[in-house]
Scaffold this motif. Structure first.
Motif, PDB file in Angstrom:
ATOM      1  N   HIS A   1      54.199 107.731  55.162  1.00 18.79           N
ATOM      2  CA  HIS A   1      54.476 108.937  55.940  1.00 18.79           C
ATOM      3  C   HIS A   1      54.437 110.150  55.024  1.00 18.79           C
ATOM      4  CE1 HIS A   1      56.818 112.076  58.013  1.00 18.79           C
ATOM      5  NE2 HIS A   1      56.295 111.542  59.096  1.00 18.79           N
ATOM      6  N   GLY A   2      53.982 111.274  55.591  1.00 19.76           N
ATOM      7  CA  GLY A   2      54.046 112.533  54.865  1.00 19.76           C
ATOM      8  C   GLY A   2      52.729 113.244  54.686  1.00 19.76           C
ATOM      9  N   LEU A   3      51.625 112.689  55.224  1.00 17.78           N
ATOM     10  CA  LEU A   3      50.349 113.387  55.108  1.00 17.78           C
ATOM     11  C   LEU A   3      50.486 114.803  55.644  1.00 17.78           C
ATOM     12  CD1 LEU A   3      47.218 113.568  54.749  1.00 17.78           C
ATOM     13  CD2 LEU A   3      47.059 112.780  57.111  1.00 17.78           C
ATOM     14  N   TYR A   4      50.109 115.784  54.818  1.00 15.35           N
ATOM     15  CA  TYR A   4      50.152 117.177  55.261  1.00 15.35           C
ATOM     16  C   TYR A   4      48.876 117.874  54.832  1.00 15.35           C
ATOM     17  CZ  TYR A   4      51.551 121.920  56.238  1.00 15.35           C
ATOM     18  OH  TYR A   4      51.596 123.197  56.747  1.00 15.35           O
ATOM     19  N   GLN A   5      48.329 118.645  55.735  1.00 15.75           N
ATOM     20  CA  GLN A   5      47.122 119.411  55.467  1.00 15.75           C
ATOM     21  C   GLN A   5      47.415 120.887  55.692  1.00 15.75           C
ATOM     22  OE1 GLN A   5      43.539 116.475  56.568  1.00 15.75           O
ATOM     23  NE2 GLN A   5      44.574 117.238  58.388  1.00 15.75           N
ATOM     24  N   GLY A   6      46.916 121.728  54.792  1.00 12.57           N
ATOM     25  CA  GLY A   6      47.197 123.145  54.941  1.00 12.57           C
ATOM     26  C   GLY A   6      46.384 123.991  53.987  1.00 12.57           C
ATOM     27  N   ILE A   7      46.769 125.245  53.893  1.00 12.59           N
ATOM     28  CA  ILE A   7      46.171 126.179  52.936  1.00 12.59           C
ATOM     29  C   ILE A   7      47.117 126.274  51.745  1.00 12.59           C
ATOM     30  CG2 ILE A   7      45.463 128.568  52.522  1.00 12.59           C
ATOM     31  CD1 ILE A   7      44.789 128.744  55.523  1.00 12.59           C
ATOM     32  N   ALA A   8      46.555 126.154  50.556  1.00  9.96           N
ATOM     33  CA  ALA A   8      47.381 126.156  49.352  1.00  9.96           C
ATOM     34  C   ALA A   8      46.822 127.137  48.326  1.00  9.96           C
ATOM     35  CB  ALA A   8      47.453 124.757  48.753  1.00  9.96           C
ATOM     36  N   VAL A   9      47.705 127.562  47.426  1.00 10.77           N
ATOM     37  CA  VAL A   9      47.328 128.430  46.302  1.00 10.77           C
ATOM     38  C   VAL A   9      47.992 127.872  45.052  1.00 10.77           C
ATOM     39  CG1 VAL A   9      47.144 130.471  47.786  1.00 10.77           C
ATOM     40  CG2 VAL A   9      49.310 129.980  46.607  1.00 10.77           C
ATOM     41  N   PRO A  10      47.483 128.191  43.869  1.00 10.40           N
ATOM     42  CA  PRO A  10      48.180 127.782  42.637  1.00 10.40           C
ATOM     43  C   PRO A  10      49.583 128.389  42.602  1.00 10.40           C
ATOM     44  CG  PRO A  10      45.936 128.488  42.154  1.00 10.40           C
ATOM     45  CD  PRO A  10      46.193 128.854  43.580  1.00 10.40           C
ATOM     46  N   LYS A  11      50.515 127.700  41.970  1.00  7.15           N
ATOM     47  CA  LYS A  11      51.902 128.150  41.962  1.00  7.15           C
ATOM     48  C   LYS A  11      52.102 129.482  41.251  1.00  7.15           C
ATOM     49  CE  LYS A  11      54.209 123.740  42.687  1.00  7.15           C
ATOM     50  NZ  LYS A  11      55.111 122.698  42.156  1.00  7.15           N
ATOM     51  N   TYR A  12      51.157 129.872  40.400  1.00  8.21           N
ATOM     52  CA  TYR A  12      51.298 131.160  39.724  1.00  8.21           C
ATOM     53  C   TYR A  12      50.924 132.341  40.619  1.00  8.21           C
ATOM     54  CZ  TYR A  12      46.266 130.317  38.891  1.00  8.21           C
ATOM     55  OH  TYR A  12      44.929 130.030  39.039  1.00  8.21           O
ATOM     56  N   VAL A  13      50.390 132.070  41.803  1.00 10.38           N
ATOM     57  CA  VAL A  13      50.059 133.147  42.744  1.00 10.38           C
ATOM     58  C   VAL A  13      51.332 133.547  43.488  1.00 10.38           C
ATOM     59  CG1 VAL A  13      48.685 133.790  44.756  1.00 10.38           C
ATOM     60  CG2 VAL A  13      47.692 132.318  42.985  1.00 10.38           C
ATOM     61  N   ASP A  14      51.584 134.861  43.591  1.00 11.00           N
ATOM     62  CA  ASP A  14      52.882 135.317  44.092  1.00 11.00           C
ATOM     63  C   ASP A  14      52.910 135.566  45.594  1.00 11.00           C
ATOM     64  OD1 ASP A  14      51.274 137.503  44.085  1.00 11.00           O
ATOM     65  OD2 ASP A  14      52.674 138.851  43.058  1.00 11.00           O
ATOM     66  N   ILE A  15      52.332 134.674  46.367  1.00 13.57           N
ATOM     67  CA  ILE A  15      52.549 134.695  47.815  1.00 13.57           C
ATOM     68  C   ILE A  15      53.006 133.299  48.231  1.00 13.57           C
ATOM     69  CG2 ILE A  15      50.742 136.441  48.100  1.00 13.57           C
ATOM     70  CD1 ILE A  15      49.122 134.281  49.609  1.00 13.57           C
ATOM     71  N   ASP A  16      53.703 133.219  49.372  1.00 18.09           N
ATOM     72  CA  ASP A  16      54.283 131.947  49.785  1.00 18.09           C
ATOM     73  C   ASP A  16      53.996 131.582  51.236  1.00 18.09           C
ATOM     74  OD1 ASP A  16      55.896 131.286  47.329  1.00 18.09           O
ATOM     75  OD2 ASP A  16      56.786 133.234  47.824  1.00 18.09           O
ATOM     76  N   SER A  17      53.309 132.445  51.974  1.00 14.28           N
ATOM     77  CA  SER A  17      53.129 132.214  53.404  1.00 14.28           C
ATOM     78  C   SER A  17      51.738 132.648  53.862  1.00 14.28           C
ATOM     79  CB  SER A  17      54.205 132.973  54.189  1.00 14.28           C
ATOM     80  OG  SER A  17      54.049 132.777  55.575  1.00 14.28           O
TER      81      SER A  17
END
Length: 282
Positions: free
Chosen positions: A106-122
Motif C-alpha cells: 500500500h502507498g502508491l502515490y503519483q503526483g508532481i514533484a520538485v527537488p527538495k531544494y526548491v522553495d515551493i511546496d504546493s
C-alpha cells in the motif's frame, strides 16, 4: 455380504474421486506488469510459493488491458494490480470474472514533484514560479495514468505551465541534469520509485485533491482461483511487501544488480519473515 462389499467399494471409489477432484494443482501462472513496483512484489511472492512446492511461471505484460484480458481468459491465474485507481477501469470492466484475493502492499502515490531544494511546496504555487521551471512540467509517456491525472491537475489549477509528454527515461535524464546543477525542475513522478530516493524530491501538495490518494496493491485472480488453489491463496495472503522495501530493491537494480538478484538478496535477508509467511497449514 456381496451387496455390502459392493457398497463399501462404491463409497471408497467415491471418496477417492472426491479427493482427486479437490486435490490442489501445484503449477501456477502469474502475470506481472514489467514495472519497478510490481516486479519485486511478484518475485517475492513467487519465492514463497516455490518454497511451498509450487511451480510458478511468470508472464510479463506492458499494458493493463492485455494483462487483464489474459487474466480474464485464464491464460494467467493471478496478477498483482492497483484496482482502486491505476487499473480501476480494467478492474470494473472485468471484475465479474475475477476475484480479489488479498492486499500485498500500500502507498502508491503519483503526483508532481520538485527537488527538495526548491522553495515551493504546493501545486498552487507553480504559476507564481513558472519562470523558474521554464514554463514546463516534465512528464512521461502520454498513455499513462499519471499523465492523465497530471492533465486534470493542470486544468483544475489553471496552470500556465506546459505539461510536456515524453518518456520515463527522458524525464529521469532531465531530473538528473537539473539536480546535478541544483536547478529548479518540476516532474511527474511516483512512489515507490528509486528516483524519489536517489534524487531527494518532494511531492507538491494537492489541496484540491485531484491526484488520487495513496493506492493499495492487491493480488487478484481468475474467478475460482481461491476454490481451486486454497493453500496457494492462503500463502499469497500472508505476503506483504512495504513500499520502502520495493523502493530499496529498485535502487539496487538501478545501481547495477539484476532484479532477480535484488529480490533474492531481499528474501535471503528476510528469511525468518518468509518462514512465518510460509507457515500456513494445508
Amino acid at each position: 455380504m456381496k451387496n455390502i462389499w459392493k457398497t463399501v467399494c462404491a463409497v471408497a471409489v467415491a471418496g477417492m474421486m472426491t479427493l482427486s477432484a479437490h486435490a490442489e494443482e501445484k503449477t501456477i501462472t502469474v502475470g506481472t506488469m514489467n514495472w519497478e513496483d510490481l516486479t519485486p512484489i511478484t518475485g517475492i511472492t513467487k519465492k514463497v510459493l516455490e518454497d511451498a512446492g509450487y511451480t510458478v511461471k511468470v508472464v510479463e505484460f506492458s499494458e493493463w488491458g492485455i494483462a487483464y484480458a489474459a487474466l480474464t481468459k485464464g491464460d494467467v491465474q493471478v496478477l498483482a494490480s492497483q484496482t482502486d485507481y491505476a487499473a480501476n477501469e480494467y478492474w470494473n470492466k472485468n471484475k465479474n470474472r475475477l476475484e480479489k484475493l488479498s492486499p500485498v502492499s500500500h502507498g502508491l502515490y503519483q503526483g508532481i514533484a520538485v527537488p527538495k531544494y526548491v522553495d515551493i511546496d504546493s501545486v498552487d504555487q507553480l504559476n507564481a514560479n513558472a519562470d523558474k521551471f521554464g514554463g514546463k512540467i516534465i512528464g512521461i509517456e502520454p498513455g499513462s495514468g499519471l499523465m492523465k491525472d497530471a492533465t486534470n491537475v493542470v486544468k483544475g489549477y489553471d496552470l500556465k505551465l506546459q505539461l510536456v509528454e515524453g518518456s520515463t527515461a527522458a524525464m529521469t535524464a532531465a531530473l538528473k541534469s537539473a539536480v546535478d546543477r541544483k536547478e529548479p525542475i518540476a516532474v511527474t513522478v511516483w512512489e515507490p520509485s528509486w528516483m524519489v530516493q536517489k534524487y531527494d524530491v518532494k511531492f507538491l501538495k494537492d489541496p484540491k485533491g485531484i491526484f488520487p490518494p495513496p493506492q493499495g496493491y492487491y493480488w487478484i485472480g481468475h474467478k475460482g482461483f481461491s476454490a481451486d488453489f486454497p493453500h496457494a491463496r492462503e500463502l499469497m495472503a500472508s505476503v506483504y511487501v512495504p513500499l520502502p522495501d520495493i523502493t530499496a530493491i529498485n535502487t539496487e537494480v538501478k545501481d547495477g544488480k539484476t532484479m532477480d538478484q535484488a529480490v533474492k538478496d531481499w528474501t535471503d535477508n528476510h528469511a525468518d519473515l518468509l518462514k512465518r509467511w510460509e507457515n500456513v497449514k494445508n
